[in-house]
Design a protein around this motif. Structure first.
Motif, PDB file in Angstrom:
ATOM      1  N   HIS A 107     -12.449  30.779  38.280  1.00 31.49           N
ATOM      2  CA  HIS A 107     -13.876  30.897  38.600  1.00 31.49           C
ATOM      3  C   HIS A 107     -14.274  29.960  39.731  1.00 31.49           C
ATOM      4  CE1 HIS A 107     -18.171  31.507  38.105  1.00 31.49           C
ATOM      5  NE2 HIS A 107     -18.312  30.193  38.074  1.00 31.49           N
ATOM      6  N   ASN A 108     -13.872  28.698  39.645  1.00 35.83           N
ATOM      7  CA  ASN A 108     -14.241  27.723  40.672  1.00 35.83           C
ATOM      8  C   ASN A 108     -13.671  28.109  42.033  1.00 35.83           C
ATOM      9  OD1 ASN A 108     -15.658  26.188  38.831  1.00 35.83           O
ATOM     10  ND2 ASN A 108     -13.943  24.829  38.379  1.00 35.83           N
ATOM     11  N   LEU A 118      -3.771  31.381  42.143  1.00 37.48           N
ATOM     12  CA  LEU A 118      -5.048  31.498  41.435  1.00 37.48           C
ATOM     13  C   LEU A 118      -4.830  31.318  39.929  1.00 37.48           C
ATOM     14  CD1 LEU A 118      -8.003  32.166  42.366  1.00 37.48           C
ATOM     15  CD2 LEU A 118      -7.605  34.466  41.509  1.00 37.48           C
ATOM     16  N   PRO A 119      -4.558  30.076  39.515  1.00 36.36           N
ATOM     17  CA  PRO A 119      -4.368  29.836  38.077  1.00 36.36           C
ATOM     18  C   PRO A 119      -5.624  30.180  37.296  1.00 36.36           C
ATOM     19  CG  PRO A 119      -4.520  27.767  39.288  1.00 36.36           C
ATOM     20  CD  PRO A 119      -4.441  28.849  40.312  1.00 36.36           C
ATOM     21  N   LYS A 148      -7.291  29.673  53.506  1.00 38.37           N
ATOM     22  CA  LYS A 148      -7.285  28.930  52.244  1.00 38.37           C
ATOM     23  C   LYS A 148      -5.914  28.934  51.574  1.00 38.37           C
ATOM     24  CE  LYS A 148      -8.892  26.901  48.506  1.00 38.37           C
ATOM     25  NZ  LYS A 148      -9.248  25.478  48.519  1.00 38.37           N
ATOM     26  N   PHE A 149      -5.235  30.101  51.585  1.00 41.42           N
ATOM     27  CA  PHE A 149      -4.008  30.229  50.803  1.00 41.42           C
ATOM     28  C   PHE A 149      -2.763  30.566  51.625  1.00 41.42           C
ATOM     29  CE2 PHE A 149      -7.475  31.423  47.908  1.00 41.42           C
ATOM     30  CZ  PHE A 149      -7.243  30.530  46.877  1.00 41.42           C
ATOM     31  N   GLY A 150      -2.947  31.020  52.878  1.00 42.83           N
ATOM     32  CA  GLY A 150      -1.802  31.504  53.663  1.00 42.83           C
ATOM     33  C   GLY A 150      -0.733  30.463  53.896  1.00 42.83           C
ATOM     34  N   LEU A 151      -1.126  29.193  54.005  1.00 38.12           N
ATOM     35  CA  LEU A 151      -0.173  28.129  54.293  1.00 38.12           C
ATOM     36  C   LEU A 151       0.298  27.403  53.041  1.00 38.12           C
ATOM     37  CD1 LEU A 151      -1.881  26.635  57.478  1.00 38.12           C
ATOM     38  CD2 LEU A 151       0.007  28.241  57.357  1.00 38.12           C
ATOM     39  N   LYS A 152      -0.150  27.873  51.905  1.00 35.20           N
ATOM     40  CA  LYS A 152       0.231  27.223  50.650  1.00 35.20           C
ATOM     41  C   LYS A 152       1.696  27.528  50.360  1.00 35.20           C
ATOM     42  CE  LYS A 152      -2.066  26.220  46.300  1.00 35.20           C
ATOM     43  NZ  LYS A 152      -3.143  26.610  45.392  1.00 35.20           N
ATOM     44  N   THR A 153       2.528  26.515  50.374  1.00 36.96           N
ATOM     45  CA  THR A 153       3.957  26.730  50.183  1.00 36.96           C
ATOM     46  C   THR A 153       4.278  26.813  48.697  1.00 36.96           C
ATOM     47  OG1 THR A 153       4.338  24.347  50.231  1.00 36.96           O
ATOM     48  CG2 THR A 153       4.577  25.541  52.303  1.00 36.96           C
ATOM     49  N   VAL A 154       5.105  27.763  48.365  1.00 40.40           N
ATOM     50  CA  VAL A 154       5.515  27.960  46.983  1.00 40.40           C
ATOM     51  C   VAL A 154       7.030  28.093  46.952  1.00 40.40           C
ATOM     52  CG1 VAL A 154       5.322  29.421  44.954  1.00 40.40           C
ATOM     53  CG2 VAL A 154       3.359  29.118  46.454  1.00 40.40           C
ATOM     54  N   ASP A 155       7.680  27.322  46.117  1.00 38.83           N
ATOM     55  CA  ASP A 155       9.130  27.352  46.044  1.00 38.83           C
ATOM     56  C   ASP A 155       9.580  28.400  45.031  1.00 38.83           C
ATOM     57  OD1 ASP A 155      11.763  26.899  46.248  1.00 38.83           O
ATOM     58  OD2 ASP A 155      11.769  24.931  45.270  1.00 38.83           O
ATOM     59  N   LEU A 156       9.918  29.568  45.563  1.00 30.61           N
ATOM     60  CA  LEU A 156      10.460  30.616  44.716  1.00 30.61           C
ATOM     61  C   LEU A 156      11.959  30.772  44.931  1.00 30.61           C
ATOM     62  CD1 LEU A 156       7.699  33.335  45.220  1.00 30.61           C
ATOM     63  CD2 LEU A 156       7.944  31.780  43.305  1.00 30.61           C
ATOM     64  N   THR A 157      12.540  29.805  45.650  1.00 28.95           N
ATOM     65  CA  THR A 157      13.949  29.923  46.047  1.00 28.95           C
ATOM     66  C   THR A 157      14.870  30.005  44.845  1.00 28.95           C
ATOM     67  OG1 THR A 157      13.393  28.583  47.966  1.00 28.95           O
ATOM     68  CG2 THR A 157      15.727  28.919  47.500  1.00 28.95           C
TER      69      THR A 157
END
Length: 754
Positions: free
Chosen positions: A680-681, A674-675, A726-735
């Protein structure tokens, strides 16, 4: 480089009791982690058997009933509620007692062999668990044995026919079948049913080569209260397991009175039976059964669904122990070691908890957005003024808005009452002005009373339409229409204020507007009441005739009036005509303004007060509803704040090992989801998706202004599901940050990193 083909065996996972459910849920969560959806690994099926009819309705997981957008709850085909109601218990008790007295056969003879009738004495029903009584758990199993077998057959069938489909995803379906039974030996359901479950499976799959029967059972009473009952259950279950695991003992049992499904088996209950405690050899202790369930789930998943290198290693360890399990130990009274256990440790990064925490923050943000919008300072007076512009047609006072609206739409031949009455007045005044002779004046005097009577008929009071004047009926009809329109306007404006796309969106603004409306409507009601007090009462036909006759008398007196200071002379025709015209016009103006218009204006005031009263009730109702919805959101908000505290506390004991974790990971992941620039959008989009799932409008007003207000559980479910999708499958590389942290702590490690 070609992708490695993963080998997986068809598997049926059967959970007994509450602990069995906990382990199955953790396995389902791990499948979603690896394969995205449960349906993506269709060769693994699940069955949950419990004597508690409500146990399957929640997952019991800290992260909720959904995981990465996938609902983890069991489907009806995966659940057996091994229950008996009060009527069935009474029938069993009475039959067993009669059979014992009369030595007769009964449909419960197969149960009477082991179940003592005295156990029914304090047993009302088996619907909320076995109450930690093993025989009660076993009774529920026997009573529902046919259903259990049918569910197992269905679960087996569900795993067939996917070889080609899975091969396209580099998954090879191995020959054979794994049947894994999990639970605890400390309670009533698991401890009372695990032996029967094992031999039922042995009987059902007696002729199927390549079927392995594997059990995983917790044997730590201290995780279940550490009381005498849990200790006794564990001890008795282990004694039975050991007894039937001996080659010299046979298990014999009938599961129906006719002996249709009968077991006579010399083999041990399981090919591999894992007995799992909460202590390790080196003294590490797991302090909760949830964590131990998590450990077992990882062990099971690693064997059938991890990469080949891992799963083969675990299978190899088990297979290597097969021979050792056939050897006698070194005890003075040697026993064969037919049981096995395991340990599991790893360095892990709790990504799921971080994601769950961030998704929970999103839920808090959604609720805050609904409650307070963008936190713009918008005064209630501005909201009220904007709304009243819809109703105001000219620069009238606020309380006059309603009368103006009613009057405008009360038409006959496209004329308002005042327009029609004015035309009538102007016609008579023209006739007065055209009077020249005595005959002209006499003619007007003769018609005046009839003219007034005809006009009064249109505004006379009456309880029915036959008596009541047409204009008063029109006012009442118009009032109903205006009341309906204004009520719709209020709902429409409220829906707009609670539309996430509206610039004034928020529950706080909506509540302020409703409060301002109540204040304004109360003011209007007081002003209308004061206005009515200033107006004389309704005029009757007798009164208006009396006043009209007075005017006629004055006009007739003019004809006989004498001229001169002593009244000795006669007035000229011209003088009489002038005086007649002045008196007649003045009389017409009085009839118009003081008499004929009065009833109309009084009814207008009455109908205006009716409308204001109705609108006041309407707005108060909406205020009450929105306050209830506000309280509901406040409760959800408190729940999510509590969840935030729980999820922020990483549990280091889920698996024996070390968690590489920092509070920064929460904030980093959250900012990616959520940048600030898109906040808002995204909140508007999420709100729209939530309303799409439950109501036809995108306004959140429809959560509470319909026939019933949405329940807290319903709203929580739809918010959670929407955010997960909406967000559960959003992959984020925190490795990278995780690996760096690990290397800082263990700088001399030389391990490979995946």
């Amino acid at each position: 480089m070609p992708q490695e083909i993963q080998k997986i065996k068809r598997t049926i996972c059967i959970g007994l009791g509450g602990t069995g459910k906990e382990i199955l849920m953790q396995i389902r969560r791990l499948i979603v982690d690896r394969h995205g959806k449960l349906e993506n690994l269709p060769i693994v099926s699940f069955i949950h058997i419990d004597t508690n009819q409500n146990e399957h309705k929640t997952t019991g997981l800290k992260t909720g009933d959904t995981h990465r957008g996938e609902n983890l709850l069991f489907k009806p085909a995966e659940v057996v509620t091994a229950t008996m109601n009060r009527q069935q218990i009474n029938e069993l008790s009475n039959t067993l007692q009669e059979t014992q007295k009369n030595q007769q056969t009964s449909p419960y003879d197969h149960i009477a062999k082991w179940f003592h009738p005295k156990l029914c004495k304090n047993l009302q029903s088996i619907e909320n668990g076995a109450g930690a009584v093993r025989s009660v758990g076993r009774l529920g199993f026997f009573h529902n044995h046919n259903q259990i077998r049918n569910i197992i057959e269905s679960a087996d069938n569900r795993t067939n026919g996917y070889s080609e489909t899975l091969m396209r995803r580099n998954i090879a379906v191995e020959q054979g079948l794994n049947i894994i039974v999990v639970g605890s030996l400390c309670g009533g359901t698991g401890s009372g049913t695990f032996i029967d479950m094992a031999y039922t499976l042995r009987k059902m799959y007696d002729n199927q080569v390549g079927t392995d029967f594997i059990g995983y059972f917790i044997i730590s009473p201290e995780l279940y209260g550490n009381n005498d009952i849990s200790k006794a259950n564990t001890y008795a279950a282990l004694k039975e397991l050991d007894y039937y695991s001996s080659e010299k003992n046979r298990f014999q049992c009938d599961y129906d009175a006719q002996g249709i499904f009968s077991v006579n088996e010399s083999r041990s209950p399981f090919d591999f039976c894992y007995l799992v405690g909460n202590r390790t050899y080196n003294g590490h202790k797991i302090t909760s059964r949830e964590n131990l369930s998590y450990l077992i789930a990882h062990r099971i998943f690693a064997e059938f669904a991890e990469e080949n290198a891992i799963s083969n290693r675990f299978r190899g360890i088990r297979d290597n122990n097969s021979q050792a399990m056939e050897l006698f130990d070194r005890h003075s009274r040697p026993n064969i070691q037919r049981y096995i256990t395991f340990g599991l440790a790893k360095i892990y990064f709790p990504r799921d908890l971080i994601i769950a925490n961030c998704l929970n923050k999103l839920k808090l943000n959604i609720l805050y957005f609904w409650l307070y919008g963008e936190e713009k300072v918008i005064y209630a007076d501005e909201l009220l003024k904007t709304f009243l512009l819809k109703w105001r047609t000219r620069d009238e006072k606020d309380y006059q808005i309603f009368a103006t609206k009613i009057e405008e739409i009360s038409l006959e031949n496209n004329q308002t009452f005042k327009q029609k009455l004015k035309r009538w007045q102007n016609r008579l005044i023209t006739q007065i002005e055209n009077c020249r002779t005595f005959e002209d004046r006499q003619q007007f005097t003769n018609i005046l009373l009839g003219e007034v009577r005809n006009q009064f008929k249109d505004i006379q009071q009456g309880q029915t339409e036959n008596i009541r004047g047409i204009w008063l009926t029109l006012l009442q009809q118009s009032s109903i229409k205006i009341n309906r329109e204004f009520n719709a306007d209020i709902d429409s404006h409220l829906e707009n204020l609670l539309d996430p796309f509206d610039t004034n969106f928020s529950i706080e603004n909506s509540r302020s507007w409703l409060e301002a409306m109540i204040t304004k409507l109360n003011e209007c009601l007081r002003d209308l009441q004061e206005e009515k007090e200033r107006v004389p009462s309704f005029i009757t036909l007798e009164q208006i005739e009396k006043e009209t006759k007075k005017i006629i008398d004055i006009l007739q007196e003019i004809e006989t009036e004498k001229a001169g200071c002593l009244g000795l002379g006669f007035m000229s025709n011209k003088a009489k005509n002038q005086k007649f015209q002045d008196s007649a016009i003045r009389g017409m103006q009085d009839i118009y303004s003081k008499l004929l218009i009065r009833n109309f204006e009084l009814v207008l005031l009455d109908e205006s007060m009716n409308i204001v009263g109705n609108l006041l009730r309407k707005v108060k109702e909406r205020r009450s509803q929105i306050n209830s919805f506000y309280n509901l959101l406040d409760e959800l908000n408190s729940y999510y704040h509590k969840r935030e505290q729980e999820l922020s506390q990483i549990n280091h004991q889920e698996i024996n090992g070390e968690a590489i974790f920092s509070i920064q990971d929460h904030e980093e992941y959250y900012q990616i989801l959520l940048p600030e620039i898109e906040k808002h959008n995204l909140l508007v989009e999420i709100s729209q998706n939530i309303t799409k799932k439950t109501i036809i409008s995108q306004s959140i007003a429809n959560f509470f202004i319909n026939e019933r207000m949405i329940r807290k559980e319903e709203l929580h479910e739809v918010i959670s599901t929407t955010i997960e999708v909406k967000f559960g499958l959003k992959t984020v590389d925190l490795t990278k940050s995780v690996v760096n942290r690990f290397m800082e702590k263990y700088p001399f490690s030389r391990v490979s990193i995946k």
